[in-house]
Enzyme design. Structure first.
Site, PDB file in Angstrom:
ATOM      1  N   ARG A   1     -20.344  11.184   3.039  1.00 49.78           N
ATOM      2  CA  ARG A   1     -18.584  11.790   3.455  1.00 49.78           C
ATOM      3  C   ARG A   1     -19.551  12.892   2.244  1.00 49.78           C
ATOM      4  O   ARG A   1     -18.487  14.326   2.180  1.00 49.78           O
ATOM      5  CB  ARG A   1     -17.821  11.268   3.518  1.00 49.78           C
ATOM      6  CG  ARG A   1     -16.767  12.435   3.897  1.00 49.78           C
ATOM      7  CD  ARG A   1     -15.467  11.885   3.303  1.00 49.78           C
ATOM      8  NE  ARG A   1     -15.259  11.171   1.830  1.00 49.78           N
ATOM      9  CZ  ARG A   1     -14.187  11.494   1.198  1.00 49.78           C
ATOM     10  NH1 ARG A   1     -13.490   9.890   2.141  1.00 49.78           N
ATOM     11  NH2 ARG A   1     -13.870  11.581  -0.257  1.00 49.78           N
TER      12      ARG A   1
ATOM     13  N   HIS B   1     -10.828  -0.786  -9.219  1.00 45.12           N
ATOM     14  CA  HIS B   1     -10.991  -0.423  -8.171  1.00 45.12           C
ATOM     15  C   HIS B   1     -11.238  -1.060  -6.404  1.00 45.12           C
ATOM     16  O   HIS B   1     -11.641  -0.963  -5.701  1.00 45.12           O
ATOM     17  CB  HIS B   1     -12.346   0.924  -8.112  1.00 45.12           C
ATOM     18  CG  HIS B   1     -11.585   1.848  -6.871  1.00 45.12           C
ATOM     19  ND1 HIS B   1     -13.023   2.121  -5.997  1.00 45.12           N
ATOM     20  CD2 HIS B   1     -11.459   2.628  -6.350  1.00 45.12           C
ATOM     21  CE1 HIS B   1     -12.607   3.093  -5.517  1.00 45.12           C
ATOM     22  NE2 HIS B   1     -11.722   3.215  -5.383  1.00 45.12           N
TER      23      HIS B   1
ATOM     24  N   ARG C   1      -3.904   2.525  -4.778  1.00 41.80           N
ATOM     25  CA  ARG C   1      -3.060   3.394  -4.414  1.00 41.80           C
ATOM     26  C   ARG C   1      -2.227   2.907  -3.153  1.00 41.80           C
ATOM     27  O   ARG C   1      -2.209   2.036  -2.976  1.00 41.80           O
ATOM     28  CB  ARG C   1      -3.768   5.003  -4.058  1.00 41.80           C
ATOM     29  CG  ARG C   1      -4.385   5.777  -4.434  1.00 41.80           C
ATOM     30  CD  ARG C   1      -4.826   7.131  -4.453  1.00 41.80           C
ATOM     31  NE  ARG C   1      -6.231   7.256  -5.130  1.00 41.80           N
ATOM     32  CZ  ARG C   1      -6.170   8.142  -6.043  1.00 41.80           C
ATOM     33  NH1 ARG C   1      -4.559   8.574  -6.697  1.00 41.80           N
ATOM     34  NH2 ARG C   1      -7.148   8.958  -6.502  1.00 41.80           N
TER      35      ARG C   1
ATOM     36  N   TYR D   1      -7.770   7.275   7.043  1.00 41.49           N
ATOM     37  CA  TYR D   1      -8.628   6.567   6.710  1.00 41.49           C
ATOM     38  C   TYR D   1      -9.125   5.942   7.293  1.00 41.49           C
ATOM     39  O   TYR D   1      -9.205   5.277   7.554  1.00 41.49           O
ATOM     40  CB  TYR D   1      -8.658   6.449   4.819  1.00 41.49           C
ATOM     41  CG  TYR D   1      -8.057   7.695   3.869  1.00 41.49           C
ATOM     42  CD1 TYR D   1      -7.666   9.072   4.121  1.00 41.49           C
ATOM     43  CD2 TYR D   1      -8.403   7.749   2.695  1.00 41.49           C
ATOM     44  CE1 TYR D   1      -6.465   9.615   3.195  1.00 41.49           C
ATOM     45  CE2 TYR D   1      -8.110   8.345   1.640  1.00 41.49           C
ATOM     46  CZ  TYR D   1      -7.704   9.565   1.943  1.00 41.49           C
ATOM     47  OH  TYR D   1      -7.036  10.008   1.346  1.00 41.49           O
TER      48      TYR D   1
ATOM     49  N   ASN E   1      -7.263  19.706  -2.100  1.00 46.64           N
ATOM     50  CA  ASN E   1      -8.626  19.338  -2.666  1.00 46.64           C
ATOM     51  C   ASN E   1      -8.907  20.251  -3.372  1.00 46.64           C
ATOM     52  O   ASN E   1      -9.738  19.365  -4.667  1.00 46.64           O
ATOM     53  CB  ASN E   1     -10.441  18.826  -1.714  1.00 46.64           C
ATOM     54  CG  ASN E   1      -9.560  17.832  -0.391  1.00 46.64           C
ATOM     55  OD1 ASN E   1      -8.992  17.095  -0.241  1.00 46.64           O
ATOM     56  ND2 ASN E   1     -10.674  18.343   0.337  1.00 46.64           N
TER      57      ASN E   1
END
Length: 705
Positions: free
Chosen positions: A577, A448, A388, A481, A47
Site C-alpha cells: 500500500r 507492535h 492503538r 482498516y 498524512n
C-alpha cells in the site's frame, strides 16, 4: 546487476510521498462520490502533517548535525533530500489546491455552497453573528504581539490567523503649515482557531441550497467585534500553520517510572523544533516577515506557501449534509460463517480456527470474545498487547470488567505508539486503578505485536484460547482498516504466545518458538529461509512463487533477497500500500517482480505472506512489514495458518486484490502512480468490492447447504 544503491532502491521518503499522491488521486477521481473526495483531501493533509512531524523532522535533524547521512539515506545527502522533499511537497500542495477548487465547483452544481466572509448574505448575517457570540467568542484565544517580551508558543496541531491592524494616523502640522500624515502604526495579533467546534459550519438553507462557511471565515467576518477597542484603518487575517518535530526524548532518570517519562516527553513535544511553516500565499510580505522573525524561522527552511486554508485534515469530518447520494453506500460488516455472536464464541473456537477479515466482516467478534472471557467462571487469566485504541475503547472496558470478575488481567500497552502516547497513558492509569497488571514494554524495543491469550480450566486441565491479528484492537479504525484476525485454540501456537508474554516479563531470556515467527530475534532469518526454499525450488525446475501483502517494504537486505529470488526465476507478486523501496521489473535485477498499491475507500492494512512451497503453500499473517524497524527493532509476530479453509481464504483474497483493475497502481522508480490498465474487453474488477462479495457469496453458499 548494479550495486549502486541509487539504482537498486527507491528513497523511502519519496516513496511515501508517492503514496500520499495516490491518496490525492482519489480526491481527484471523478468516479469517487463528491463528499468522499473532500475526505480524501483531509486524509492527504493529515498524512502530510504526520510525515513532517516524524520523517522530515528526522532528516532535518540529520542535515543540521553537519553530517551528510549518505550511508543512512542510500547515496543522497540529508541536505539534498530536505530540498527535494520540499520541492515535491510544494508541487503536491499546489495540486491539492487545484483538486479542491474543482471539487468546490462540483459542489455548487449540487447546490452546496461554501461561502467566505465577503459573501455573507443578510439571511445568514444574524446566524453567523449569533453563532460567533454564543459558541466561538467564549473560547477564542487572541494575543496582541507587538509588546510581548516573548513570542507565544504555537501548537503544531492548531491553525492560526495572523492578523495585521493598520492603525489610523494622527494629523500633524509642519513648520510650513502643511498637514503631514504620520507613518501609520502597525499592530500584529494571533488568533488560535478553536478545535472544539467543527471547522465546517453549516448555515441555514436558502432557496433550496445548502450553505457552509469555514470557521476561519466566520472569525474573519467578526474581526471588528474582536478588535473593537482599537482605532484601526484596515485589518487583515491570513492563516498560518506550524509543524513541530515530534521526536520523544525519553528521560534516563532511573527514579522515574516509564509512565512518568513518556508523559513528560509528550508534554515536551509541544516545544519541539519547527520543521514546517505553511502560510497563505496572499499574506502581506511585512506580516510574513514579522512572524518568521519572531518565531526564529529561516525563510529557506521548511517555509511553504499554501492556499487560504490549512489544516485540511478537518475535511475528514466534512458534514454529510444528509446527501447520502454523494457518499459511498454503507457496507454492513458481514458475519463469519459458522460463528455466531449469540452463542458461546469460546465453544466454537474450541472446535476449529476462525478468521475475521475486517471491515468486510464484523470486528464485534473480538469484543464478544473478551466479554465472554470476562464473565466465564472457567477463565482464570487474560493477557493482551495494546498499541492503538479507540477513543472510548470497548476493549478496555472488557478488560476492566474481567478484572472486576476476579480474572488476572495482564496488559502490555505500548506507551510510545506514535501520536497515541497521551491516550495510552490515560488508559494505563485507568487500568492501574482497576488492578490490571501493566507491562510497559522492553527497553529499546517497541511492542507492535497484536496478540491475546486466555487461560481456561476445563476438566481440571489448562486449555488456552487466543487471537493473533495484523492490526490494532481498535473498534474505530476497524471500520476502515483492512486487517486479519485469527481465533484459535491451537495449543502449540498458544504456548508460543505464552512465551512472548514471558519474554515481556523477563526479557533477557530469549525463547525458541516452534510455530510463531517473532521479531526481533527470528523474523529476518526465518523469512530468508522461506525465500531460499523458493529459490532452490526454482533452480530445480519446481513451481516457485512468493505473494506478499503489506503496508511497506524498505529494508534493503530483504529487498536484495527478493532480487536474488527474482534472478533465480521465482515469480513475486507484491501488494504494497505505502512505501516501496524495491524497484520492480528491472531486467537482470527484478524482472520477475511486480508491485502494485491499492488505494480505495478502505485503508489496506493487512499483512499476509504466501510461499508456494512446491504447490503446498505456506501462509502467514503478521503484524510486521518488511521494514528494518519491524524486523530488527520491534516485537512482532507472524503466525502460520494451518486450517486449509482459512488458508484458502487468504490466498483467494490476495488473488482478488491482484486482479484489481480500478484502484490498483503500479509501483515504479519514477513515481508515476500509473493505474493498472484493463485489457480490451476486460470487465471492471474493483478489489475491495469483490472481496466483500467473496465473503457474501460464501455465506449464501452456506445457507443453501
Amino acid at each position: 546487476m548494479s550495486t549502486d544503491s541509487r539504482f537498486r532502491y527507491i528513497d523511502r521518503e519519496k516513496s511515501w510521498l508517492a503514496f500520499n499522491a495516490r491518496v490525492l488521486q482519489e480526491a481527484a477521481d471523478e468516479s469517487v462520490p463528491l463528499l468522499e473526495r473532500l475526505r480524501f483531501i483531509g486524509i492527504f493533509s493529515n498524512n502530510l502533517d504526520e510525515f513532517f512531524r516524524v520523517r522530515f523532522a528526522a532528516i532535518r535533524r540529520l542535515s543540521l548535525s553537519g553530517q551528510t547521512g549518505e550511508k543512512i539515506l542510500g547515496g543522497i545527502s540529508a541536505q539534498q533530500l530536505v530540498k527535494e522533499i520540499t520541492e515535491i511537497v510544494i508541487k503536491q500542495q499546489a495540486e491539492s489546491l487545484r483538486v479542491l477548487n474543482t471539487i468546490e465547483k462540483e459542489l455548487v452544481k449540487q447546490n452546496i455552497i461554501i461561502i467566505d466572509e465577503n459573501e455573507v448574505s443578510e439571511e445568514h448575517e444574524h446566524f453567523i453573528k449569533d453563532f460567533f457570540i454564543q459558541k466561538i467568542s467564549p473560547e477564542l484565544v487572541t494575543i496582541i504581539l507587538n509588546d510581548l517580551a516573548e513570542f507565544p508558543l504555537l501548537k503544531d496541531t492548531s491553525g492560526y490567523l495572523a492578523v495585521k491592524l493598520v492603525m489610523k494616523s494622527e494629523q500633524k502640522s509642519s513648520v510650513l503649515g502643511l498637514i503631514k500624515k504620520a507613518k501609520p502604526e502597525v499592530r500584529y495579533a494571533i488568533i488560535e482557531i478553536p478545535k472544539n467546534t467543527n471547522r465546517i459550519v453549516e448555515l441555514p438553507n436558502k432557496d433550496g441550497k445548502q450553505y457552509l462557511i469555514m470557521l476561519d471565515d466566520l472569525i474573519r467576518y467578526n474581526l471588528s467585534s474582536i478588535f473593537n477597542i482599537f482605532d484601526y484603518e484596515s485589518i487583515s487575517a491570513h492563516m498560518i500553520k506550524i509543524t513541530r518535530d515530534a521526536q520523544l526524548d525519553i528521560d534516563s532518570d532511573m527514579s522515574k517510572s516509564m509512565l512518568e517519562k513518556i508523559a513528560t516527553s509528550v508534554k515536551d513535544r509541544r516545544i519541539g523544533e519547527p520543521v514546517r511553516f505553511v502560510y497563505d500565499q496572499h499574506i502581506e510580505k511585512d506580516t510574513l516577515k514579522f512572524f518568521l522573525s519572531k518565531m526564529g524561522i529561516d525563510a529557506s527552511d521548511g517555509v511553504i506557501p499554501g492556499g487560504r486554508y490549512h489544516n485540511r485534515r478537518d475535511y475528514m469530518n466534512f458534514p454529510n449534509l444528509g446527501r447520502f447520494d454523494l457518499l459511498y453506500p454503507p457496507r454492513v460488516p458481514l458475519p463469519v460463517e459458522g460463528l455466531s455472536l449469540d452463542g458461546s464464541i469460546l465453544n466454537k473456537i474450541a472446535q476449529k480456527d476462525y478468521l475475521i477479515n475486517a471491515p468486510f466482516q464484523s470486528f464485534s467478534y473480538l469484543i464478544k470474545f473478551l466479554r465472554e472471557a470476562a464473565l466465564d467462571p472457567k477463565v482464570t487469566s487474560i493477557k493482551i498487547t495494546l498499541y492503538r485504541l479507540a477513543k472510548n475503547s470497548q476493549i478496555i472496558s472488557s478488560l476492566i470488567n474481567a478484572a472486576k470478575n476476579g480474572k488476572k488481567v495482564t496488559v502490555q500497552i505500548e506507551l510510545q505508539a506514535r501520536f497515541d502516547e497521551a491516550s495510552n497513558i490515560s488508559y494505563a492509569e485507568q487500568m492501574q486503578q482497576e488492578g490490571i497488571e501493566l507491562i510497559f514494554g522492553i527497553k529499546g524495543l517497541k511492542v507492535h505485536s497484536k496478540i491475546c491469550l486466555i487461560d481456561r480450566i476445563e476438566d481440571g486441565k489448562l486449555k488456552r484460547y487466543g487471537f493473533i491479528s495484523t492490526g490494532n484492537f481498535n473498534e474505530s479504525t476497524a471500520k476502515i482498516y483492512t486487517d486479519l484476525t485469527l481465533f484459535t485454540s491451537h495449543q502449540q501456537i498458544l504456548k508460543d504466545v505464552s512465551k512472548i508474554f514471558d519474554f515481556f516479563d523477563v526479557n533477557y531470556r530469549i525463547h525458541r518458538y516452534k510455530h510463531l515467527i517473532v521479531s526481533p530475534h527470528y523474523t529476518r532469518s526465518k523469512f530468508y529461509k522461506l525465500i531460499d526454499r523458493e529459490i532452490n525450488n526454482a533452480i530445480m525446475g519446481r513451481p516457485a512463487y512468493i505473494n506478499l501483502k503489506m503496508n511497506s517494504i524498505s529494508d534493503h537486505p530483504m529487498i536484495d533477497k527478493l532480487y536474488e529470488a527474482s534472478n533465480a526465476g521465482v515469480k513475486i507478486k507484491l501488494q504494497v500500500r505505502g512505501i516501496c523501496s524495491l524497484i520492480p521489473g528491472v531486467k537482470g535485477m527484478s524482472e520477475n517482480i511486480e508491485a502494485v498499491s491499492i488505494v480505495d475507500y478502505f485503508l489496506e492494512h493487512t499483512r499476509s505472506y504466501i510461499f508456494c512451497n512446491n504447490e503446498d503453500p505456506e501462509v502467514y499473517i503478521s503484524s510486521a512489514d518488511f521494514m528494518t524497524r519491524n524486523l530488527d527493532g520491534r516485537v512482532e509476530v507472524a503466525c502460520p495458518i494451518y486450517d486449509d479453509s482459512i488458508k484458502k481464504q487468504i490466498i483467494d483474497t490476495f488473488n482478488i486484490g491482484w486482479k484489481g483493475n480500478v484502484k490498483a497502481r503500479y509501483h515504479s522508480e519514477k513515481f508515476e502512480n500509473n493505474y493498472r490498465i484493463r485489457a480490451e474487453g476486460e470487465p471492471i474488477f474493483r478489489a475491495q468490492h469483490e472481496t466483500y462479495n467473496y465473503y457474501k457469496e460464501r455465506l449464501e453458499v452456506l445457507h443453501k447447504e
